[in-house]
Write an enzyme that holds these catalytic residues in place. Structure first.
Site, PDB file in Angstrom:
ATOM      1  N   GLU A  78       1.067  -1.188  -0.124  1.00 16.11           N
ATOM      2  CA  GLU A  78      -0.228  -0.123  -0.060  1.00 16.11           C
ATOM      3  C   GLU A  78       0.814   1.237  -0.163  1.00 16.11           C
ATOM      4  OE1 GLU A  78      -2.727   0.716   3.474  1.00 16.11           O
ATOM      5  OE2 GLU A  78      -3.895   2.403   1.914  1.00 16.11           O
ATOM      6  N   ASP A  98      -0.423  -4.973   3.086  1.00 14.56           N
ATOM      7  CA  ASP A  98      -1.035  -3.854   3.914  1.00 14.56           C
ATOM      8  C   ASP A  98       0.099  -4.079   5.608  1.00 14.56           C
ATOM      9  OD1 ASP A  98      -1.714  -1.796   4.713  1.00 14.56           O
ATOM     10  OD2 ASP A  98      -4.157  -2.838   3.817  1.00 14.56           O
ATOM     11  N   ILE A 100      -0.324  -1.960   7.044  1.00 16.25           N
ATOM     12  CA  ILE A 100      -1.426  -1.088   8.796  1.00 16.25           C
ATOM     13  C   ILE A 100      -2.563  -1.668   7.812  1.00 16.25           C
ATOM     14  CG2 ILE A 100      -2.067   0.000  10.881  1.00 16.25           C
ATOM     15  CD1 ILE A 100       0.906   0.548  10.934  1.00 16.25           C
ATOM     16  N   ASP A 101      -3.480  -2.744   8.203  1.00 20.04           N
ATOM     17  CA  ASP A 101      -4.625  -2.305   7.557  1.00 20.04           C
ATOM     18  C   ASP A 101      -5.427  -1.755   8.951  1.00 20.04           C
ATOM     19  OD1 ASP A 101      -6.598  -2.655   5.736  1.00 20.04           O
ATOM     20  OD2 ASP A 101      -7.303  -4.801   6.580  1.00 20.04           O
ATOM     21  N   THR A 103      -5.145   1.886   9.948  1.00 21.92           N
ATOM     22  CA  THR A 103      -4.429   2.861  10.362  1.00 21.92           C
ATOM     23  C   THR A 103      -5.463   3.893  10.198  1.00 21.92           C
ATOM     24  OG1 THR A 103      -3.734   2.542   8.304  1.00 21.92           O
ATOM     25  CG2 THR A 103      -3.017   4.578   9.338  1.00 21.92           C
ATOM     26  N   ASP A 249      -5.679  -5.073   0.370  1.00 26.09           N
ATOM     27  CA  ASP A 249      -6.443  -5.053   1.066  1.00 26.09           C
ATOM     28  C   ASP A 249      -7.076  -6.376   0.593  1.00 26.09           C
ATOM     29  OD1 ASP A 249      -7.102  -2.437   2.105  1.00 26.09           O
ATOM     30  OD2 ASP A 249      -7.817  -1.243   0.356  1.00 26.09           O
TER      31      ASP A 249
HETATM   32  C1  IPD Z   1      -8.582   0.658   4.372  1.00 21.68           C
HETATM   33  C2  IPD Z   1      -9.400  -0.443   5.722  1.00 21.68           C
HETATM   34  C3  IPD Z   1     -10.838   0.555   5.766  1.00 21.68           C
HETATM   35  C4  IPD Z   1     -11.182  -0.219   3.991  1.00 21.68           C
HETATM   36  C5  IPD Z   1     -10.534   0.667   2.788  1.00 21.68           C
HETATM   37  C6  IPD Z   1      -8.482   0.497   3.297  1.00 21.68           C
HETATM   38  P1  IPD Z   1      -5.901   1.054   5.614  1.00 21.68           P
HETATM   39  O1  IPD Z   1      -6.789  -0.098   4.941  1.00 21.68           O
HETATM   40  O2  IPD Z   1      -9.442  -1.600   5.346  1.00 21.68           O
HETATM   41  O3  IPD Z   1     -11.976  -0.852   6.377  1.00 21.68           O
HETATM   42  O4  IPD Z   1     -12.196   0.656   4.256  1.00 21.68           O
HETATM   43  O5  IPD Z   1     -11.261   0.556   1.982  1.00 21.68           O
HETATM   44  O6  IPD Z   1      -8.442   1.127   2.176  1.00 21.68           O
HETATM   45  O7  IPD Z   1      -5.950   2.427   4.126  1.00 21.68           O
HETATM   46  O8  IPD Z   1      -6.098   1.206   6.644  1.00 21.68           O
HETATM   47  O9  IPD Z   1      -4.393  -0.177   4.995  1.00 21.68           O
END
Ligand code: IPD
Length: 306
Positions: A78, A98, A100-101, A103, A249
């Site tokens: 990401e 990812d 940190i998913d 964030t 994701d």
């Molecule tokens: C996001 C989270 C969020 C989702 C977004 C993602 P990130 O990832 O998973 O819940 O709604 O589509 O992009 O930006 O926290 O790595």
């Protein structure tokens, strides 16, 4: 393929634990000393699309470890992608990560965040490792070998934790996410499809929540796409729909869901969720689809044939 999936899997589990420790340490530092210049939260696309120094450090760490151990594999992540790196998905074995998913949760000290490590080969997700260090839960899967939930001091639990059933919207718990894309129709010069995205989300809430024969039991938004997929795989929720996901994701969670008997579709949720899924109006998904519907029981209630 010639990739030793078990070896990559075991190595990735170890990597996820080390990265998870970085998330814990990084979070402690941020909350103990929030004012320091080192703890910057930067906005990417808009004020709610965030990246922290911990996302960047974890991704840099993961890349350097991969380069040492699997130099011939490609990498899509990401934060390097947001920084403008070229990351076109092709048939090569590719780590899709990812760091940190969730964030936004991380920034708020909300434990619902994870590192998500996927491996795709021929554009198909083969390995999925999702580790939430704050929740202390690790989800793992290798394609065709089942998916597992690992908790401290317990033997691994095979997913799903409850038998899958065909999706019945009027008894379902459904996850959706608002995501960082908050642009509504008529407010920007974005393409038609992204302008529409937020409005489709609003309509989906309305359609599923209002008092009607298709009224769902409940809607949830946990804030981390990878953990949403795990939650459907485990059987805690029946479906997850989001417009605006990226391959990092979904790659790891895809394997975990698939191995738990679930199914990934592509596209917007239909007005009549249930009937259109059964009628296969929603297409089978690809890794660069962006709009996903993840269903706990496979289409038609059967596990997809290999
Ligand atoms: C996001 C989270 C969020 C989702 C977004 C993602 P990130 O990832 O998973 O819940 O709604 O589509 O992009 O930006 O926290 O790595």
């Amino acid at each position: 393929s010639s990739v030793n999936l078990q070896e990559v899997h075991d190595w990735s589990v170890d990597l996820a634990r080390r990265a998870g420790q970085m998330m814990l340490d990084g979070s402690n530092k941020r909350f103990q000393n929030p004012s320091t210049e080192d703890h910057k939260t930067d906005a990417k696309k808009n004020a709610v699309d965030l990246v922290t120094e911990v996302d960047q450090a974890v991704e840099a760490f993961v890349i350097s470890e991969i380069e040492k151990r699997w130099p011939s594999f490609k990498f899509i992540g990401e934060e390097t992608q947001s920084a403008g790196a070229d990351s076109v998905l092709d048939d090569h074995p590719t780590f899709i990560v990812d760091p940190i998913d969730g964030t936004m949760n991380f920034v708020h000290g909300n434990p619902w965040c994870a590192i998500s490590i996927g491996l795709s080969i021929n554009r198909i997700p083969y390995i999925g490792i999702i580790y939430s260090p704050f929740l202390n839960e690790m989800y793992t899967a290798i394609r065709n070998q089942g998916s597992y939930l690992h908790k401290p001091n317990q033997p691994p639990l095979r997913l799903p934790l409850q038998p899958p059933t065909p999706l019945a919207v009027n008894t379902a718990l459904i996850i959706t996410e608002w995501g960082a894309d908050r642009t509504t129709i008529g407010t920007s010069a974005l393409s038609e499809s992204s302008k529409e995205n937020f409005d489709v989300k609003l309509r989906t809430y309305f359609n599923l929540l209002r008092n009607s024969p298709n009224m769902v039991h409940g809607m949830r938004s946990y804030g981390a796409a990878s953990l949403n997929l795990c939650s459907v795989a485990a059987g805690h929720n029946d479906a997850y729909w989001e417009g605006g996901c990226w391959e990092w994701d979904v790659c790891a969670g895809w394997v975990i869901l698939h191995e738990a008997g679930g199914f990934m579709c592509e596209g917007n949720p239909p007005e009549n969720f249930e009937a259109d899924v059964e009628g296969a109006k929603v297409e089978e998904a690809t890794l660069i689809g962006r709009k996903y519907l993840a269903i706990r029981g496979a289409k038609g209630g059967r596990k997809e044939q290999e």
